[in-house]
Design an enzyme around this catalytic site. Structure first.
Site, short mmCIF file in Angstrom:
data_model
loop_
_atom_site.label_atom_id
_atom_site.label_comp_id
_atom_site.label_asym_id
_atom_site.label_seq_id
_atom_site.Cartn_x
_atom_site.Cartn_y
_atom_site.Cartn_z
N TYR A 51 -95.37 114.26 28.77
CA TYR A 51 -94.51 113.37 27.99
C TYR A 51 -95.28 112.64 26.89
CZ TYR A 51 -91.54 113.94 32.18
OH TYR A 51 -90.80 114.44 33.22
N GLY A 197 -81.51 114.21 36.74
CA GLY A 197 -80.26 114.58 36.08
C GLY A 197 -79.01 114.22 36.85
N PRO A 198 -78.99 113.10 37.59
CA PRO A 198 -77.82 112.77 38.42
C PRO A 198 -76.56 112.46 37.63
CG PRO A 198 -79.28 110.87 38.29
CD PRO A 198 -80.01 112.02 37.65
N GLY A 202 -75.08 112.16 30.91
CA GLY A 202 -74.07 111.14 30.60
C GLY A 202 -72.64 111.56 30.90
N LEU A 204 -71.39 112.08 33.69
CA LEU A 204 -70.93 111.42 34.91
C LEU A 204 -71.10 109.90 34.82
CD1 LEU A 204 -72.39 114.01 37.44
CD2 LEU A 204 -69.97 113.67 36.88
N GLU A 206 -69.76 106.19 32.49
CA GLU A 206 -68.55 105.61 31.90
C GLU A 206 -68.30 106.12 30.47
OE1 GLU A 206 -68.93 104.54 35.29
OE2 GLU A 206 -70.62 103.75 34.17
#
Length: 303
Positions: A51, A197-198, A202, A204, A206
């Site tokens: 990174y 990646g839960p 984005g 999943l 709001e």
């Protein structure tokens, strides 16, 4: 925040970890996010030497230096930058791993790494050579434990059967349920899963309506995603239950999962994710609805 044991180790990680890849290179901004994570009870910080060409490790190490004995630092190895930093190549060799760990230690300002992870891997690698490197680093006290970051079932099986890994980082969410097919094997060997990646970029969260892409996501077309997410919104989202909560609690409902690694590019995001992690666990009705609505997809390659 609840802490879970990582594999059969003595590492107890917060149910939510901070994925540091999205911190950026503005040191002050990154530190604010890391400090917010600490305030929320997060003790697990995941970075990699890849990174920002090592700058991410430097920022994380500096921010956590004064609380080093209270946190668990995980980093990764295996992707080797070329000389002009225009790209990288895959190098899981023992020689490279033992060289790279020294640089990570310097950047992280620490004399040990809690969890050192192979940042990928293929079945064609010299896996025995890689394992030997990690085992030697462990016996030397340079790393406490090691794991792999992989979504390849054939690679995962090899490491579980041949090494003493304690964790596997895998992409897992309501929209990517592929890891479920290998979860029983992982659990049987007392290894933990750390998920990434839960929130599925984005989708999943709001903000899902603004994240929809014409390309869809994995096996879901744009229309399928719209219909699925609308159904979840209508059936389960309420004043007391957000989309983010449903997504994170879905991961934690599987007892093979020890922690969710979620990135954050702002303090607000950290707070939202932490609140969602501390919310009520899914009840049986919620879980059944989510399992019914989503695809039970499987890995088609690397079996």
């Amino acid at each position: 925040m609840k802490k879970n044991r990582l594999g059969n180790s003595d590492l107890y990680v917060s149910a939510l970890g901070l994925g540091c890849m999205s911190l950026g290179t503005d040191e002050k901004h990154a530190q604010e996010i890391i400090y917010a994570a600490l305030e929320e009870g997060i003790n697990y910080f995941d970075t990699a030497d890849l990174y920002d060409v090592g700058a991410n490790e430097e920022i994380v190490g500096k921010a956590l230096k004064d609380v080093r004995d209270q946190v668990i630092i995980a980093t990764k190895v295996g992707n080797r930058w070329n000389k002009n930093h225009s790209g990288w190549s895959w190098d899981p060799s023992k020689k490279y791993i033992k060289e790279a760990v020294k640089e990570s230690l310097k950047r992280l300002q620490t004399d040990y790494i809690d969890l050192y992870q192979l940042h990928g891997g293929t079945i064609e690698d010299n896996i025995e050579d890689t394992i030997e490197a990690f085992e030697e680093l462990k016996s030397e006290g340079i790393i406490r434990y090691y794991g792999i970051s992989s979504i390849r079932p054939n690679v995962i099986r090899e490491y579980i059967e041949k090494s003493s890994i304690i964790s596997i980082m895998m992409q897992y969410s309501l929209l990517d349920r592929r890891p479920e097919e290998i979860f029983p094997f992982i659990k049987e060997h007392s290894v933990s899963v750390v998920t990434r990646g839960p929130l599925a970029k984005g989708l999943l969260s709001e903000k899902w309506t603004s994240k929809l892409s014409e390309k869809g996501y994995l096996e879901y077309s744009h229309q399928e995603l719209h219909d699925l997410l609308s159904s979840i919104q209508n059936k389960l989202v309420s004043e007391n239950r957000s989309m983010t909560e449903l997504a994170l609690q879905f991961n934690l409902a599987n007892d093979t999962v020890a922690s969710i690694i979620a990135g954050a590019s702002s303090v607000k995001q950290v707070r939202i994710n932490a609140q969602a992690t501390r919310s009520d666990s899914l009840n049986e009705d919620e879980r059944k609805i989510l399992l019914t609505l989503t695809k039970e997809n499987i890995y088609k390659e690397h079996r």
